[in-house]
Design a protein around this motif. Sequence first.
Motif, PDB file in Angstrom:
ATOM      1  N   THR A  93      39.829  66.594  47.528  1.00 16.25           N
ATOM      2  CA  THR A  93      40.001  65.271  48.135  1.00 16.25           C
ATOM      3  C   THR A  93      39.108  64.244  47.457  1.00 16.25           C
ATOM      4  O   THR A  93      39.552  63.125  47.141  1.00 16.25           O
ATOM      5  N   ALA A  94      37.844  64.609  47.213  1.00 16.22           N
ATOM      6  CA  ALA A  94      36.918  63.692  46.552  1.00 16.22           C
ATOM      7  C   ALA A  94      37.390  63.356  45.142  1.00 16.22           C
ATOM      8  O   ALA A  94      37.312  62.198  44.701  1.00 16.22           O
ATOM      9  N   ALA A  95      37.910  64.368  44.429  1.00 17.08           N
ATOM     10  CA  ALA A  95      38.388  64.132  43.062  1.00 17.08           C
ATOM     11  C   ALA A  95      39.604  63.206  43.059  1.00 17.08           C
ATOM     12  O   ALA A  95      39.707  62.293  42.221  1.00 17.08           O
ATOM     13  N   LEU A  96      40.529  63.438  43.999  1.00 14.76           N
ATOM     14  CA  LEU A  96      41.717  62.575  44.073  1.00 14.76           C
ATOM     15  C   LEU A  96      41.338  61.152  44.456  1.00 14.76           C
ATOM     16  O   LEU A  96      41.875  60.190  43.891  1.00 14.76           O
ATOM     17  N   LEU A  97      40.399  61.007  45.397  1.00 15.45           N
ATOM     18  CA  LEU A  97      39.972  59.656  45.787  1.00 15.45           C
ATOM     19  C   LEU A  97      39.297  58.946  44.625  1.00 15.45           C
ATOM     20  O   LEU A  97      39.512  57.741  44.410  1.00 15.45           O
ATOM     21  N   LEU A  98      38.504  59.675  43.859  1.00 15.58           N
ATOM     22  CA  LEU A  98      37.851  59.080  42.693  1.00 15.58           C
ATOM     23  C   LEU A  98      38.886  58.624  41.672  1.00 15.58           C
ATOM     24  O   LEU A  98      38.774  57.537  41.086  1.00 15.58           O
ATOM     25  N   ALA A  99      39.927  59.440  41.461  1.00 13.63           N
ATOM     26  CA  ALA A  99      40.983  59.076  40.511  1.00 13.63           C
ATOM     27  C   ALA A  99      41.750  57.848  40.997  1.00 13.63           C
ATOM     28  O   ALA A  99      42.061  56.935  40.206  1.00 13.63           O
ATOM     29  N   ILE A 100      42.056  57.805  42.288  1.00 14.33           N
ATOM     30  CA  ILE A 100      42.778  56.651  42.836  1.00 14.33           C
ATOM     31  C   ILE A 100      41.935  55.385  42.708  1.00 14.33           C
ATOM     32  O   ILE A 100      42.438  54.316  42.336  1.00 14.33           O
ATOM     33  N   THR A 101      40.644  55.494  43.000  1.00 14.14           N
ATOM     34  CA  THR A 101      39.751  54.331  42.879  1.00 14.14           C
ATOM     35  C   THR A 101      39.639  53.881  41.426  1.00 14.14           C
ATOM     36  O   THR A 101      39.559  52.672  41.151  1.00 14.14           O
ATOM     37  N   ALA A 102      39.647  54.832  40.496  1.00 15.45           N
ATOM     38  CA  ALA A 102      39.599  54.483  39.076  1.00 15.45           C
ATOM     39  C   ALA A 102      40.853  53.713  38.660  1.00 15.45           C
ATOM     40  O   ALA A 102      40.784  52.740  37.885  1.00 15.45           O
ATOM     41  N   VAL A 103      42.010  54.136  39.169  1.00 15.62           N
ATOM     42  CA  VAL A 103      43.248  53.396  38.890  1.00 15.62           C
ATOM     43  C   VAL A 103      43.156  51.979  39.450  1.00 15.62           C
ATOM     44  O   VAL A 103      43.538  50.999  38.786  1.00 15.62           O
ATOM     45  N   ALA A 104      42.635  51.866  40.681  1.00 14.30           N
ATOM     46  CA  ALA A 104      42.470  50.538  41.284  1.00 14.30           C
ATOM     47  C   ALA A 104      41.538  49.667  40.439  1.00 14.30           C
ATOM     48  O   ALA A 104      41.798  48.474  40.236  1.00 14.30           O
ATOM     49  N   ALA A 105      40.458  50.248  39.943  1.00 15.62           N
ATOM     50  CA  ALA A 105      39.521  49.491  39.114  1.00 15.62           C
ATOM     51  C   ALA A 105      40.169  49.052  37.816  1.00 15.62           C
ATOM     52  O   ALA A 105      39.983  47.913  37.360  1.00 15.62           O
ATOM     53  N   TRP A 106      40.941  49.936  37.197  1.00 15.16           N
ATOM     54  CA  TRP A 106      41.609  49.577  35.931  1.00 15.16           C
ATOM     55  C   TRP A 106      42.579  48.423  36.159  1.00 15.16           C
ATOM     56  O   TRP A 106      42.625  47.480  35.353  1.00 15.16           O
ATOM     57  N   LEU A 107      43.353  48.471  37.235  1.00 16.99           N
ATOM     58  CA  LEU A 107      44.333  47.422  37.497  1.00 16.99           C
ATOM     59  C   LEU A 107      43.660  46.090  37.802  1.00 16.99           C
ATOM     60  O   LEU A 107      44.220  45.026  37.492  1.00 16.99           O
ATOM     61  N   ARG A 108      42.483  46.103  38.380  1.00 17.47           N
ATOM     62  CA  ARG A 108      41.836  44.856  38.774  1.00 17.47           C
ATOM     63  C   ARG A 108      40.884  44.296  37.726  1.00 17.47           C
ATOM     64  O   ARG A 108      40.587  43.095  37.752  1.00 17.47           O
ATOM     65  N   LEU A 109      40.392  45.120  36.824  1.00 15.25           N
ATOM     66  CA  LEU A 109      39.417  44.658  35.831  1.00 15.25           C
ATOM     67  C   LEU A 109      40.008  44.468  34.438  1.00 15.25           C
ATOM     68  O   LEU A 109      39.425  43.751  33.623  1.00 15.25           O
ATOM     69  N   ARG A 110      41.130  45.094  34.139  1.00  9.93           N
ATOM     70  CA  ARG A 110      41.727  45.006  32.814  1.00  9.93           C
ATOM     71  C   ARG A 110      42.142  43.568  32.505  1.00  9.93           C
ATOM     72  O   ARG A 110      42.834  42.921  33.293  1.00  9.93           O
ATOM     73  N   TYR A 111      41.706  43.022  31.395  1.00 12.45           N
ATOM     74  CA  TYR A 111      42.030  41.660  30.954  1.00 12.45           C
ATOM     75  C   TYR A 111      41.601  40.603  31.979  1.00 12.45           C
ATOM     76  O   TYR A 111      42.163  39.500  32.003  1.00 12.45           O
ATOM     77  N   LEU A 112      40.623  40.906  32.825  1.00 12.68           N
ATOM     78  CA  LEU A 112      40.254  39.978  33.895  1.00 12.68           C
ATOM     79  C   LEU A 112      39.793  38.633  33.336  1.00 12.68           C
ATOM     80  O   LEU A 112      40.114  37.576  33.895  1.00 12.68           O
ATOM     81  N   GLY A 113      39.060  38.645  32.236  1.00  8.14           N
ATOM     82  CA  GLY A 113      38.568  37.404  31.654  1.00  8.14           C
ATOM     83  C   GLY A 113      39.639  36.540  31.034  1.00  8.14           C
ATOM     84  O   GLY A 113      39.397  35.367  30.726  1.00  8.14           O
ATOM     85  N   GLN A 114      40.845  37.103  30.853  1.00  5.79           N
ATOM     86  CA  GLN A 114      41.942  36.346  30.242  1.00  5.79           C
ATOM     87  C   GLN A 114      42.892  35.746  31.277  1.00  5.79           C
ATOM     88  O   GLN A 114      43.871  35.092  30.912  1.00  5.79           O
ATOM     89  N   VAL A 115      42.630  35.989  32.552  1.00  2.00           N
ATOM     90  CA  VAL A 115      43.475  35.444  33.608  1.00  2.00           C
ATOM     91  C   VAL A 115      43.058  33.998  33.888  1.00  2.00           C
ATOM     92  O   VAL A 115      41.874  33.728  34.086  1.00  2.00           O
TER      93      VAL A 115
END
Length: 614
Positions: A11-33
Amino acid sequence: MTTARAASIATAALLLAITAVAAWLRLRYLGQVPGNPFYDAAVRTMAVSWHAFLFGALDPSGGVSVDKPPGDLWLQVASVKLLGFTPTALKLPQALAGIASVPLVFDFARRGFGCLAGLAAAAALAVLPVTVLTARSDTMDTFMGFLVLVAAWMVVRAIERRRLGWLLAAGAVVGLAFNVKLFQALLPLPALALLWFVGSHLRPGRRIAAAAAAFLAAVAVGFAWIVPVGLTPQSARPYPIGSTDGSIWNLVFVFNGLDRLHGRPVTTPDTFPPGAKVPAAIVRQQRNATRHLAEMTGPTRLFHRRYAAWIGSELFPAIAAVVAAGALAAVWLVQRRRARAPVPLPRLASALGASLALWVFLGVALFSAMTRFHPRYFEAISPAVAAALGAGLGVLALRAGRIGRVLAALVVLATGIYVMNARVSIGPSAHWELLACVAAAILLTALAVLRAPSQLALALVAAIAVAAVLVVPMATSRRLVQARAFDAERSGAMPPSWPAGINSYLGRHRNGTRYAFGSIAPAKAAPLIAANPQPVLMLTSYRSQPLISVHRLAHLVHAGQVRYFLIGRRCASRLTRRTAACPATARWAIAHSTDVTLQTGIGRHHLLYRITHP
């Protein structure tokens, strides 16, 4: 290693993976928005002036302030102080709040419905396109949504621990959320109240007293900024943009309250002086806009093709799962009562399920009726939608027996069909979602036929079902990231080279005047302030409401306090010069000025004017 230990690690590993996906979607190219020039200018000003920091002033002269309490902007000021005034630093607080919401919604849903439901809720929130879009935008909604989720989590903790402190803290956090986005933050309040009254183990009298104390905490914190500012003499504070009389109360209760429900027309014949001939083109534009608003309101608005890819592709299965689980629970309760058998329903799960259903349906009802709706408003209910999706499918697949698994299969299959019919996806992802939903529905139906499927098989198929309904949201969010999409106002935005050129020209020719320039509107001046904080004389507030008279403007010009004016094309055309969008002060300035825009080097006319004969 025990089974429970292995399950916790997984469960902890899956939650960490899901949070990592959330971080990638929110931080990727953030400075170019692209950002919001209006709020960016306020942050730049607040970073150099304590007076501006306290009141949320737009420019160093403190003439006008932003249209919201500055709570969220204070976080942005801290960010730019640490990291510098960059697009990434301006948006980072929102992105981090969006990321932090993912593990928090997991724990929120887990406490009532188990780990699988929590993981499903976290996955839904991580990839919900509107949450990704808003967390990457220079607006306040994501932080407001995070605070509301924190308050809901604290109510659950208050029920579990039977401690008044947790409930008072929840009320205080609701007050903080009110200081971020005002009445939008109060939408979940009835749902949180229902959660407490249904889930609490306290006696009714103590339950009501505790709720009243939490409400008072919310009011005290919610008005901690508004009351002192409201009591400050108007001469000692900025004029709040959006207010019609200069008071903070009008800003809070009218502009950010009643007007948000009914909206204001953008262009109507009333914006023209009495007796003026209204151009036919503008009349047609207004009629088309009114017709479009009428068509977009109603109970199907959030499922309309315009919003379906951002919202409906997760809202649809969330509502369907809640309705299916609620109907099944109602039938089960009736059967138990007829048989005069005990009803051993978990108290917290029942309270949380009822609360989530109320939270979602209140949001859908409000957003369906509002005249003006922006996708970012959805952040007021996005945690509930994610939790309802995870909990609904989890309960149906794991805890509701054969009938529940059949209902879960129908919900998943209906989601795939809805996605295809609504055309919520560009490209093959909608087809993949339909195929995934069909496969998941078949697996759920097969498990419904089996007499005693293992818990591992149930959990695996439930996970596949959740993944199936998230195919299109994930694909949509990925495209939003690649496109550097955003949901923030861009009124007054300029090409990147313009502010530098205009500010450079003003710096060479201002000659020590009190104001660097006068501006026809706050949004017009915002890019120049964001590039270089400087005192600006605002001629109008929101929707061209006059802030200064022609007589007062003439006096300031004669006294040598302002020499340049930023006006724009709205006053350059005969078609629009006599509208309210071109106030009398701007017309007076043009009549006594020369267009010097070309001298700034930006290659256009009708933007910057210099007084020649006051």
